[in-house]
Structure formats: structure tokens, C-alpha cells
Design an enzyme around this catalytic site. Sequence first.
Site, PDB file in Angstrom:
ATOM      1  N   MET A  14      -4.615 -79.613   4.909  1.00  0.00           N
ATOM      2  CA  MET A  14      -3.157 -79.488   4.799  1.00  0.00           C
ATOM      3  C   MET A  14      -2.720 -78.765   3.531  1.00  0.00           C
ATOM      4  O   MET A  14      -1.820 -77.923   3.567  1.00  0.00           O
ATOM      5  CB  MET A  14      -2.491 -80.865   4.873  1.00  0.00           C
ATOM      6  CG  MET A  14      -2.631 -81.536   6.214  1.00  0.00           C
ATOM      7  SD  MET A  14      -2.204 -80.481   7.621  1.00  0.00           S
ATOM      8  CE  MET A  14      -0.460 -80.223   7.377  1.00  0.00           C
ATOM      9  N   VAL A  87      -3.304 -85.335  -0.641  1.00  0.00           N
ATOM     10  CA  VAL A  87      -4.678 -85.820  -0.841  1.00  0.00           C
ATOM     11  C   VAL A  87      -5.056 -86.730   0.332  1.00  0.00           C
ATOM     12  O   VAL A  87      -4.235 -87.053   1.184  1.00  0.00           O
ATOM     13  CB  VAL A  87      -4.865 -86.535  -2.211  1.00  0.00           C
ATOM     14  CG1 VAL A  87      -4.436 -85.638  -3.358  1.00  0.00           C
ATOM     15  CG2 VAL A  87      -4.141 -87.862  -2.264  1.00  0.00           C
ATOM     16  N   GLU A  89      -5.947 -89.508   3.026  1.00  0.00           N
ATOM     17  CA  GLU A  89      -5.031 -90.573   3.494  1.00  0.00           C
ATOM     18  C   GLU A  89      -5.603 -91.966   3.196  1.00  0.00           C
ATOM     19  O   GLU A  89      -5.835 -92.763   4.105  1.00  0.00           O
ATOM     20  CB  GLU A  89      -4.767 -90.379   4.999  1.00  0.00           C
ATOM     21  CG  GLU A  89      -3.760 -91.327   5.625  1.00  0.00           C
ATOM     22  CD  GLU A  89      -2.309 -90.938   5.414  1.00  0.00           C
ATOM     23  OE1 GLU A  89      -2.044 -89.991   4.649  1.00  0.00           O
ATOM     24  OE2 GLU A  89      -1.444 -91.583   6.002  1.00  0.00           O
ATOM     25  N   HIS A 137       6.094 -84.355   6.898  1.00  0.00           N
ATOM     26  CA  HIS A 137       4.904 -84.417   7.735  1.00  0.00           C
ATOM     27  C   HIS A 137       4.729 -83.038   8.359  1.00  0.00           C
ATOM     28  O   HIS A 137       5.135 -82.792   9.487  1.00  0.00           O
ATOM     29  CB  HIS A 137       5.089 -85.518   8.789  1.00  0.00           C
ATOM     30  CG  HIS A 137       3.839 -85.906   9.470  1.00  0.00           C
ATOM     31  ND1 HIS A 137       3.803 -86.660  10.606  1.00  0.00           N
ATOM     32  CD2 HIS A 137       2.546 -85.644   9.173  1.00  0.00           C
ATOM     33  CE1 HIS A 137       2.555 -86.839  10.982  1.00  0.00           C
ATOM     34  NE2 HIS A 137       1.773 -86.229  10.123  1.00  0.00           N
TER      35      HIS A 137
HETATM   36  P1  NAD Z   1      -8.555 -83.368   3.705  1.00  0.00           P
HETATM   37  O1  NAD Z   1      -9.558 -84.451   3.703  1.00  0.00           O
HETATM   38  O2  NAD Z   1      -8.839 -82.104   4.429  1.00  0.00           O
HETATM   39  O3  NAD Z   1      -8.175 -82.975   2.186  1.00  0.00           O
HETATM   40  C1  NAD Z   1      -7.864 -83.905   1.200  1.00  0.00           C
HETATM   41  C2  NAD Z   1      -8.136 -83.238  -0.139  1.00  0.00           C
HETATM   42  O4  NAD Z   1      -7.663 -84.108  -1.185  1.00  0.00           O
HETATM   43  C3  NAD Z   1      -9.624 -82.981  -0.414  1.00  0.00           C
HETATM   44  O5  NAD Z   1      -9.837 -81.607  -0.693  1.00  0.00           O
HETATM   45  C4  NAD Z   1      -9.922 -83.850  -1.650  1.00  0.00           C
HETATM   46  O6  NAD Z   1     -10.890 -83.276  -2.511  1.00  0.00           O
HETATM   47  C5  NAD Z   1      -8.527 -83.898  -2.278  1.00  0.00           C
HETATM   48  N1  NAD Z   1      -8.387 -84.988  -3.242  1.00  0.00           N
HETATM   49  C6  NAD Z   1      -8.836 -86.249  -3.171  1.00  0.00           C
HETATM   50  N2  NAD Z   1      -8.505 -86.930  -4.286  1.00  0.00           N
HETATM   51  C7  NAD Z   1      -7.817 -86.068  -5.081  1.00  0.00           C
HETATM   52  C8  NAD Z   1      -7.214 -86.173  -6.364  1.00  0.00           C
HETATM   53  N3  NAD Z   1      -7.253 -87.307  -7.057  1.00  0.00           N
HETATM   54  N4  NAD Z   1      -6.595 -85.085  -6.879  1.00  0.00           N
HETATM   55  C9  NAD Z   1      -6.559 -83.917  -6.194  1.00  0.00           C
HETATM   56  N5  NAD Z   1      -7.125 -83.762  -4.963  1.00  0.00           N
HETATM   57  C10 NAD Z   1      -7.743 -84.823  -4.423  1.00  0.00           C
HETATM   58  O7  NAD Z   1      -7.215 -84.050   4.246  1.00  0.00           O
HETATM   59  P2  NAD Z   1      -5.989 -83.319   4.972  1.00  0.00           P
HETATM   60  O8  NAD Z   1      -6.245 -83.295   6.430  1.00  0.00           O
HETATM   61  O9  NAD Z   1      -5.649 -82.080   4.241  1.00  0.00           O
HETATM   62  O10 NAD Z   1      -4.848 -84.419   4.738  1.00  0.00           O
HETATM   63  C11 NAD Z   1      -4.089 -84.465   3.533  1.00  0.00           C
HETATM   64  C12 NAD Z   1      -2.867 -85.340   3.781  1.00  0.00           C
HETATM   65  O11 NAD Z   1      -2.051 -84.762   4.829  1.00  0.00           O
HETATM   66  C13 NAD Z   1      -3.233 -86.748   4.272  1.00  0.00           C
HETATM   67  O12 NAD Z   1      -2.294 -87.654   3.795  1.00  0.00           O
HETATM   68  C14 NAD Z   1      -3.117 -86.600   5.793  1.00  0.00           C
HETATM   69  O13 NAD Z   1      -2.946 -87.831   6.433  1.00  0.00           O
HETATM   70  C15 NAD Z   1      -1.920 -85.699   5.912  1.00  0.00           C
HETATM   71  N6  NAD Z   1      -1.787 -84.929   7.159  1.00  0.00           N
HETATM   72  C16 NAD Z   1      -2.875 -84.371   7.746  1.00  0.00           C
HETATM   73  C17 NAD Z   1      -2.695 -83.610   8.898  1.00  0.00           C
HETATM   74  C18 NAD Z   1      -3.860 -82.928   9.574  1.00  0.00           C
HETATM   75  O14 NAD Z   1      -3.672 -82.389  10.681  1.00  0.00           O
HETATM   76  N7  NAD Z   1      -5.047 -82.890   8.976  1.00  0.00           N
HETATM   77  C19 NAD Z   1      -1.414 -83.431   9.450  1.00  0.00           C
HETATM   78  C20 NAD Z   1      -0.323 -84.013   8.793  1.00  0.00           C
HETATM   79  C21 NAD Z   1      -0.511 -84.764   7.652  1.00  0.00           C
END
Ligand code: NAD
Length: 284
Positions: A14, A87, A89, A137
Site C-alpha cells: 500500500m 505499516v 496491520e 482505506h
Molecule cells: P505490507 O506488509 O505489504 O507492508 C507493510 C510495510 O510496513 C512493510 O514494508 C514493513 O517493513 C513496514 N513497517 C513495519 N514496521 C514499520 C515501522 N515501524 N516503520 C516503518 N515501516 C514499517 O502491508 P500492506 O499490504 O502495504 O498494508 C499496509 C496497511 O494498509 C495495513 O494496515 C493494511 O491492513 C492496509 N491495507 C492493505 C490493503 C491491501 O490490499 N494490501 C488494502 C487496504 C489497506
Amino acid sequence: MDEPLIAIVGAGVMGTGISTLVVGHGLPVVLVDVDEDVLERAARAVANGLRHAQLTGSLPAGSTPAELRTTLSLNDIADAAVVIEAVTELPEKKADVLAAVSALVKPGTPLISNTSGIPIDEMAAWVKSPGDLIGTHFMNPAYLISMVEVIRGPQTADETVESVLSMLTRIGRRPVVVRDAPGFVTSRLLHPMINDAAQVVSAGTATVEDVDTLMQGCLGHPTGPLRTADLIGIDNLVDALEALYQRTGDERHRPSELLLEKVRLGELGRKSGRGFYNYSEAQS
Ligand code: NAD
């Protein structure tokens, strides 16, 4: 006049997609993660995403992307006009990040969480200025899907709502504001459906392909729920279901054994090259 700097914390699926969207609309981004390799991959993914968005007409024609700066130092967000937290979830991780972010930025700086379903009012306890906190979102890929669910917490200030809606309009999004609740609207409806789809496969009722084909052909779902799971990332889906289950007690939110097994096997969907389907090229 200089365009406002947008800080994005978390450079995963994201954070990368939202960065593409924001720089593509001419606003500079500072993108933070804890992992240098993730940041390198994110910079490449943003460059690819910009090309894709321009080819598909998802960005204004002839627009010049703004600068993307990647960093391991959270201190670099101090001057941001808006911060978007994207970051992992996991509530404890988000609590640490949001507390650190809110201690760094000026009061009155909108602080957006892109959580899939943790209530905004629960997160309000983690920040210095709850009125500045709001949820968005964005869907994946954020630069292609123009609709954005916006979650107004009970303590979110009017000024925060106004300035976030204006920023979303500036980057070509169509916001819909909803009230706070576990999973809001979209995850509350989508995530249990994907969980059920996985259980249908586990029960042997139909194959992965047939579940998706039926949901597409009979019910007009754009991709089918299991292809959507691969696009979301099955690890994120499990975390989001777990967060929902903890807060609702609804058994339909308890992550199914097949989803948990996929995570144990590292079959996370598009981002790992294999999930319910195989992908010739892992997202990079
Ligand atoms: P992801 O696992 O792809 O990425 C999360 C990133 O956060 C990782 O690169 C990790 O290294 C980083 N991270 C962890 N701790 C950190 C910190 N302390 N400081 C900086 N970076 C840190 O997850 P994602 O799919 O990108 O999801 C991110 C958020 O968006 C979540 O809350 C998720 O629920 C939400 N979301 C995801 C989607 C989807 O389709 N994947 C859709 C809507 C919302």
C-alpha cells in the site's frame, strides 16, 4: 508556491501504491520503512507504477511526477503537511509508529491511518492529538482505484476531515466518509467473504478457479474473491481478519485454516509470486 510534502510510513504494497498516486499527481513524498531492501524495491515499484498509470490514463496526461525520497529515518517526516501510516496491520506495531509520528509532527498535521479495520478511536489513544487522526482505506492498487473510504473517528476534528478530503480531491480520488467501526464498510463485507471462499475450497465444494469464475460470471465480482486475496496479500488478509475477529467475536472473521497455511508456506499472493494462483513474476 511549493507543493506540500506528504509523508508515507510503510513501503509495502500500500505504501508503494499510495506513493505512486501522490507523486504522480505532483506532490512530493518522503517514504519511510525499517528495511533498506524494501525501500529499494519500493522505489522501483513506484517507477513501474508511474509508467503503468500513465499508459492506462490513470494519471493526468503530460503530468510530471514529483520527487520521491526514501528513508530509514522517521525524523525525516517532521516537516510533512500530511502523514499517511501504512505499516503492517498489527495493533502493537501501529501503536508504536503512530505514537512516534505524533511526537514528531506539528500539532494540527493530519495523521492518516490506512488500516484495514482497526477502529480509529482505538488508535486515538496512541496519538498526542486525537483530533488530527483519521482513517483512509485506499484500495490496491491505490493509483488505479479512484474510490477511497474515509473513516471519521468520534474525536476527529472538522479541520482534519476538510483538509484530508481536499488532499484526496487534489490527487484525483473520490472519497466516501463513513463512521468508525471494526472493518468500517469495505473490510467488514469483503474480508469474511474471502474467508468463506477459502473455506468453500477447503471443503472440496469447488476449485479456486471455479469459485472465482462463479463469483465473476454470476455475481459480477471483478476478479473473484481468491484473486482479490492474492492482490491484497494473504498475510495482510490474515492480520486484518484477526483484528476484526478480536473486536467482533464473529466466527466468520476467524482466519480459515487454508489462509493460515498459505501464510505458513510463504504463499502470500502476488507479492511472493504464489498464492491461490501462480504469478510468473513476483511484484518487485
Ligand atoms: P505490507 O506488509 O505489504 O507492508 C507493510 C510495510 O510496513 C512493510 O514494508 C514493513 O517493513 C513496514 N513497517 C513495519 N514496521 C514499520 C515501522 N515501524 N516503520 C516503518 N515501516 C514499517 O502491508 P500492506 O499490504 O502495504 O498494508 C499496509 C496497511 O494498509 C495495513 O494496515 C493494511 O491492513 C492496509 N491495507 C492493505 C490493503 C491491501 O490490499 N494490501 C488494502 C487496504 C489497506
